[in-house]
Design a protein around this motif. Structure first.
Motif, mmCIF file in Angstrom:
data_model
loop_
_atom_site.group_PDB
_atom_site.id
_atom_site.type_symbol
_atom_site.label_atom_id
_atom_site.label_comp_id
_atom_site.label_asym_id
_atom_site.label_seq_id
_atom_site.Cartn_x
_atom_site.Cartn_y
_atom_site.Cartn_z
ATOM 1 N N ARG A 158 0.809 -1.223 0.000
ATOM 2 C CA ARG A 158 0.000 0.000 0.000
ATOM 3 C C ARG A 158 0.842 1.273 0.000
ATOM 4 O O ARG A 158 0.366 2.333 -0.409
ATOM 5 C CB ARG A 158 -0.926 0.004 1.224
ATOM 6 N N GLN A 159 2.075 1.186 0.526
ATOM 7 C CA GLN A 159 2.930 2.365 0.630
ATOM 8 C C GLN A 159 4.273 2.084 -0.047
ATOM 9 O O GLN A 159 4.739 0.936 -0.051
ATOM 10 C CB GLN A 159 3.157 2.730 2.097
ATOM 11 N N PRO A 160 4.907 3.093 -0.625
ATOM 12 C CA PRO A 160 6.167 2.894 -1.346
ATOM 13 C C PRO A 160 7.254 2.287 -0.448
ATOM 14 O O PRO A 160 7.386 2.651 0.723
ATOM 15 C CB PRO A 160 6.555 4.307 -1.785
ATOM 16 N N VAL A 161 8.024 1.387 -1.025
ATOM 17 C CA VAL A 161 9.091 0.684 -0.320
ATOM 18 C C VAL A 161 10.401 0.863 -1.064
ATOM 19 O O VAL A 161 10.451 0.779 -2.305
ATOM 20 C CB VAL A 161 8.764 -0.825 -0.199
ATOM 21 N N GLU A 162 11.472 1.113 -0.316
ATOM 22 C CA GLU A 162 12.811 1.219 -0.896
ATOM 23 C C GLU A 162 13.668 0.053 -0.402
ATOM 24 O O GLU A 162 13.654 -0.283 0.790
ATOM 25 C CB GLU A 162 13.468 2.544 -0.508
ATOM 26 N N LEU A 163 14.420 -0.535 -1.322
ATOM 27 C CA LEU A 163 15.377 -1.579 -0.984
ATOM 28 C C LEU A 163 16.763 -0.952 -1.051
ATOM 29 O O LEU A 163 17.322 -0.743 -2.132
ATOM 30 C CB LEU A 163 15.260 -2.757 -1.963
ATOM 31 N N VAL A 164 17.291 -0.608 0.117
ATOM 32 C CA VAL A 164 18.553 0.130 0.198
ATOM 33 C C VAL A 164 19.695 -0.862 0.360
ATOM 34 O O VAL A 164 19.858 -1.477 1.423
ATOM 35 C CB VAL A 164 18.529 1.145 1.355
ATOM 36 N N ALA A 165 20.503 -1.027 -0.696
ATOM 37 C CA ALA A 165 21.524 -2.073 -0.737
ATOM 38 C C ALA A 165 22.897 -1.548 -0.363
ATOM 39 O O ALA A 165 23.313 -0.471 -0.806
ATOM 40 C CB ALA A 165 21.578 -2.677 -2.131
ATOM 41 N N SER A 166 23.589 -2.317 0.487
ATOM 42 C CA SER A 166 24.998 -2.064 0.817
ATOM 43 C C SER A 166 25.811 -3.178 0.157
ATOM 44 O O SER A 166 25.704 -4.342 0.553
ATOM 45 C CB SER A 166 25.205 -2.063 2.332
ATOM 46 N N LEU A 167 26.608 -2.825 -0.856
ATOM 47 C CA LEU A 167 27.262 -3.820 -1.699
ATOM 48 C C LEU A 167 28.758 -3.588 -1.784
ATOM 49 O O LEU A 167 29.261 -2.490 -1.518
ATOM 50 C CB LEU A 167 26.664 -3.781 -3.114
ATOM 51 N N ASP A 168 29.475 -4.652 -2.155
ATOM 52 C CA ASP A 168 30.894 -4.523 -2.500
ATOM 53 C C ASP A 168 31.073 -5.119 -3.893
ATOM 54 O O ASP A 168 30.104 -5.268 -4.644
ATOM 55 C CB ASP A 168 31.779 -5.217 -1.452
ATOM 56 N N GLY B 271 5.411 -2.434 3.574
ATOM 57 C CA GLY B 271 4.572 -1.737 2.602
ATOM 58 C C GLY B 271 3.155 -1.458 3.070
ATOM 59 O O GLY B 271 2.313 -1.030 2.270
ATOM 60 N N GLY B 272 2.879 -1.719 4.356
ATOM 61 C CA GLY B 272 1.588 -1.341 4.924
ATOM 62 C C GLY B 272 0.518 -2.395 4.888
ATOM 63 O O GLY B 272 -0.623 -2.149 5.316
ATOM 64 N N HIS B 273 0.831 -3.619 4.420
ATOM 65 C CA HIS B 273 -0.167 -4.680 4.428
ATOM 66 C C HIS B 273 -0.297 -5.225 5.846
ATOM 67 O O HIS B 273 0.696 -5.573 6.474
ATOM 68 C CB HIS B 273 0.244 -5.802 3.470
ATOM 69 N N PRO B 274 -1.510 -5.331 6.386
ATOM 70 C CA PRO B 274 -1.662 -5.754 7.789
ATOM 71 C C PRO B 274 -1.281 -7.214 7.994
ATOM 72 O O PRO B 274 -1.616 -8.071 7.175
ATOM 73 C CB PRO B 274 -3.155 -5.537 8.069
#
Length: 527
Positions: free
Chosen positions: A18-28, A97-100
């Motif tokens: 329901r709400q925007p989601v970000e996948l914030v990646a820490s990579l090498d 994402g806001g799903h109950p």
């Protein structure tokens, strides 16, 4: 990375965001980071509400945070949550994402009300069927309460960290950097450990319950079947269990449950619980029974006392407390449990990659464990007390074909050795020559059968020399009105399908007992 079928399922699930989601990646620059980025991009392609953000600065690489855009709601995975943890990943995406969640409203409020600073770290392995329950519970808690943070860490991928922290069993949970728990835990169990008033509230709630017609003690296959059969008779039915699902929760593959070619323990346990809840059964989970008090007069009420101080009363009781892994009971076993001594090769095997281990027990469980471990570890020594292995012939042939397995028969394990921090070896005695042998290794997997959970019944019902509840052909115990079923009883062959049949039979016997008793006085029924 994900096949077309899985991608289609993922798209369907992520429609619930329901709400925007970000996948914030820490990579090498490593191969695993490239795999993780590929996975995250495939997830983002499945929903227009999900996007990938690179350039994360978390010290663990590869890792990623699932963040509700514009908020501080965040859950982190260190590694690639595939295998058993893919479900955890999908559920966390939905929750962020806001799903109950499918959790009782009072439990959600209990999580939201927790006050303090809770920073959880959970070490898991992708082959561990016990880990998802813990990961999912803590992820949900961190979504519901901003004072709770959680990171799930693939122990096989972060070996240096595992070695430094002496993590030798999964799931292992740390709270604020200190050991918190090991092994499977449900949301309610975690809450009970950190919410000091939870047990007292549960006890007060139980004390107010009226007497049952049938009270089932135990939530495994036998207990679930008994509860369903009793409830179908239209009589007041309760079920108290230390953990619903019992030992089935610790079972990986189930291939002998008739009409179901293959399933897994946690999936079957979830099905049992849902089936029970479809009926009018008062389910009291996370309740450990400590004493059984027979009725004072024929047809009177039987009492079951619980660890939290509350008591339950019932006209009949069905004991279905199951069994647990048998221990070796040798010096060093207790001291090094979860420090090299393990009981679940599927869960903990990946933590011993490239190391030397032993498997104790030559039955089907032991030989299957040795076969599985041989594909992960450097070397397996299988130690069997008998003069020959007792596993099925097909398993023995497979084991004998493996080059990194040594089989020792007629051997008695006498000691687990360690350096104070972890296992370093074991000692066994040759039963033919009495010669003592030392084996240098880093892990010991114990697979020597089961012991019934009946210690609390020693002063009440008749038990066999092995501690099993003695029952007749109807499931009746030595106490009128008390029946028993499943692995805790003298019924031979400890199998799921047999436990279900015995549980059903016990419920029918209890009903037959009830209809032959005088109708209880109103004053007694309310006692």
């Amino acid at each position: 990375m994900l096949d077309d079928n899985l991608k289609a399922q993922l798209r369907a699930y992520l429609e619930n965001i329901r709400q925007p989601v970000e996948l914030v990646a820490s990579l090498d620059d490593g191969a695993k980071s490239k795999e993780l980025l590929e996975l995250l991009e495939e997830i983002a392609a499945a929903s227009d509400k999900v996007r990938v953000v690179t350039g994360g600065d978390d010290a663990r690489k590869p890792s990623f945070a699932i963040v509700r855009a514009g908020t501080d709601v965040s859950v982190r995975f260190a590694g690639l949550p595939l295998g058993h943890e893919f479900t955890s990943l999908v559920l966390t995406l939905l929750w962020v994402g806001g799903h109950p969640p499918k959790v009782e409203p009072e439990v959600i409020e209990q999580v939201k009300a927790l006050d303090g600073d809770f920073s959880f770290e959970t070490y898991f392995s992708l082959s561990c069927q016990n880990c998802p329950d813990v990961v999912q519970a803590l992820n949900l808690m961190s979504v519901l309460n901003p004072k709770i943070r959680h990171v799930s860490i693939d122990g096989a991928l972060f070996q240096d960290e595992v070695e430094k922290r002496q993590v030798m069993a999964v799931p292992t949970v740390l709270l604020n950097g200190e050991p918190f728990a090991q092994g499977r835990m449900e949301l309610g169990q975690i809450l009970a450990k950190i919410d000091t008033g939870a047990q007292a509230r549960a006890a007060e709630k139980i004390k107010g319950k009226d007497a049952f017609d049938v009270l089932v003690v135990g939530g495994g296959p036998a207990g679930a079947a008994a509860a369903i059969y009793a409830a179908r008779k239209g009589i007041r039915t309760g079920l108290a269990a230390e953990r619903f699902g019992g030992q089935v929760l610790d079972t990986l593959a189930i291939e002998n449950f008739i009409s179901v070619p293959h399933t897994e323990g946690p999936k079957l346990a979830a099905g049992l619980e849902q089936h029970v809840k479809d009926y009018d059964v008062d389910v009291m989970n996370l309740q450990k029974a400590t004493k059984l008090v027979p009725a004072r007069e024929p047809g009177g009420l039987i009492t079951v006392e619980l660890e939290n101080g509350a008591s339950l009363k019932s006209r009949t009781v069905i004991l279905a407390t199951g069994a647990r892994w048998r221990q070796m009971n040798v010096p060093g076993e207790d001291a090094y449990r979860n420090k090299g001594v393990a009981y679940c090769p599927h869960c903990d095997g990946p933590l011993f990659k490239g190391k030397r281990v032993a498997v104790i027990g030559g039955g089907n469980s032991g030989v299957e464990a040795a076969i599985d471990l041989a594909g992960i570890v450097a070397h397996v020594t299988l130690i069997e007390f008998d003069s020959q292995l007792r596993a099925d012939a097909v398993l023995q042939r497979k084991l004998a074909s493996l080059p990194n397995v040594r089989i020792v028969t007629s051997a008695l394990t006498t000691e687990v050795k360690g350096d104070g921090q972890k296992v370093t070896g074991l000692v066994y005695k040759d039963r033919n020559s009495d010669e003592v042998h030392n084996v240098d290794l880093e892990g010991i997997f114990v697979q020597i059968g089961l012991v019934p959970n009946t210690e609390w019944l020693k002063d009440s019902v008749a038990l066999s020399p092995r501690g099993e509840i003695e029952t007749d052909y109807r499931g009746q115990t030595s106490i009128p009105g008390v029946f028993a079923a499943g692995d805790a009883t003298t019924t031979p062959y400890k199998q799921i399908v047999i436990a279900m049949g015995e549980g059903s039979k016990a419920a029918l016997s209890a009903f037959d007992y009830l209809i032959r008793q005088p109708v209880p006085a109103q004053s007694q029924a309310a006692a």
